[in-house]
Design a protein around this motif. Sequence first.
Motif, short mmCIF file in Angstrom:
data_model
loop_
_atom_site.label_atom_id
_atom_site.label_comp_id
_atom_site.label_asym_id
_atom_site.label_seq_id
_atom_site.Cartn_x
_atom_site.Cartn_y
_atom_site.Cartn_z
N ARG A 257 0.93 -1.35 0.17
CA ARG A 257 0.09 -0.06 -0.03
C ARG A 257 0.86 1.12 0.05
O ARG A 257 1.95 1.11 0.38
CB ARG A 257 -0.97 0.06 1.19
N SER A 258 0.29 2.30 -0.60
CA SER A 258 1.03 3.61 -0.25
C SER A 258 1.12 3.96 1.12
O SER A 258 0.16 3.74 1.72
CB SER A 258 0.34 4.64 -1.01
N LYS A 329 4.73 3.22 -8.22
CA LYS A 329 3.42 4.30 -8.47
C LYS A 329 2.05 3.76 -8.09
O LYS A 329 1.76 2.57 -8.08
CB LYS A 329 3.38 4.09 -10.08
N SER A 330 1.31 4.70 -7.89
CA SER A 330 -0.28 4.45 -7.54
C SER A 330 -0.83 4.11 -8.85
O SER A 330 -0.44 4.11 -9.88
CB SER A 330 -0.86 5.70 -7.00
N ARG A 331 -2.01 3.54 -8.61
CA ARG A 331 -2.65 2.76 -9.59
C ARG A 331 -3.01 3.92 -10.86
O ARG A 331 -2.98 3.33 -12.12
CB ARG A 331 -4.19 2.25 -9.20
N GLN A 343 -7.34 -3.41 -6.61
CA GLN A 343 -7.58 -2.66 -5.44
C GLN A 343 -8.82 -3.07 -4.75
O GLN A 343 -10.02 -3.67 -5.28
CB GLN A 343 -8.01 -1.28 -5.89
N ASP A 348 -4.93 1.65 -0.97
CA ASP A 348 -4.22 2.15 -2.24
C ASP A 348 -3.04 1.11 -2.79
O ASP A 348 -1.99 1.44 -2.29
CB ASP A 348 -3.89 3.60 -1.93
N MET A 350 -0.14 -0.17 -4.52
CA MET A 350 1.00 0.23 -5.77
C MET A 350 1.37 -0.88 -6.65
O MET A 350 1.16 -1.97 -6.52
CB MET A 350 2.30 0.52 -4.82
#
Length: 398
Positions: A257-258, A329-331, A343, A348, A350
């Motif tokens: 996760r972020s 990176k995020s989605r 997700q 969140d 990654m």
Amino acid sequence: MLSLPGGTQRCFQAILLLALIVFLLAGFLHRDIRLFAPLLGGQAEGPPIINVMFLKTHKTASSTVLNILFRFAETHNLSVALPAGSRFHLGYPWLFLARYVEGLEPPGPQRHFNIMCNHLRFNLPEVQKVMPNDTFYFSILRNPVFQLESAFAYYRKDVPAFRAAGSLDAFLAAPRTYYHRGAGLRNAPARNGMWFDLGFDNDAPADEAYVRARLADVERRFQLVLIAEHLDESLVLLRHLLRWRLDDVVAFPLNSRSPRSVAGLSPEARARARRWCALDWRLYEHFNRTLWARVRAELGPRRLRSEVARLRARRRELAARCLQDGEAKSRSQITDRRLRPYQSGVADIMGYNLRRDLDNQTRQMCRRMVTPELQYMAHLYARQFPGKPPKNIPFLED
């Protein structure tokens, strides 16, 4: 007696001295070769172990380990015990049955697979119908406080006990207000989830005799239990025991996760989580100790430091070679939709973008390292069972 010229005599003496040094060094290396093993690029003596069962516990960095096993299977053309039909897990949360594996549906002939690593609830007699007798069994655990926090974020919409609570703090302040055994297996992630994954009763009282007996059961069956908080050290030991190459166990974090979606917990909340998940806490404490005892016995501090440094250096090297900006990176930032991770809940998750300047061979290697588990499973399924309908991943079609 024949007298040698001064220059020739000195040269002769130097050669004798060099030969003596080489002889002594060879003897030293023979006695202490283990100290120099980290400098060697190859694997340990003997053929690599190829029959491996990994009990993939939930929210424990197990997706990263699964990627390692999927890559090893694909690279060496090994068979994988994959979920049958359109399913993406092996019957979880019910106890595992061999018929959940593609290719083992009765009344077909019995067969064994090399690798087994998808989510399941451990049930040894049924697993033994799928895996050969010489299988290496291992699993992974995580500090139950952080495992529960991750489970809450990931399964908040699916688990009744989590869905009813406004926050993890509220849940931990009065867990029995939200957690009801009547909800059955749907509430399993809300209490002692790792204990449950091992096939045990996650609501059992933490009676000393019962806990010791179950810990002994795990020790008898699993040759190694990794610890997520010490994943690099765990992977070094795993590589040593499996006799694999360094690149076989190098991996990027997957399904992580972020930082902004990770909840901070007060000391009081952490203490409540340890009490609520007392069985998981005993499990974690025990196998955290056994991991370090095993590391000391198998490797020793000097070799461990050297091999962990090599593992981390190789990961940094591959991140620079493979990844755009060398990081997750995020989605919304992932340009190739086939590399977007699933997700769930309020997590969140990654993923990664690959660099655009890669040659075909490097791109294939890098792509394997960043492919999310559902996509990789579907890929292996299509490769292993070309005559079956491919697995559909609905979220990739959004």
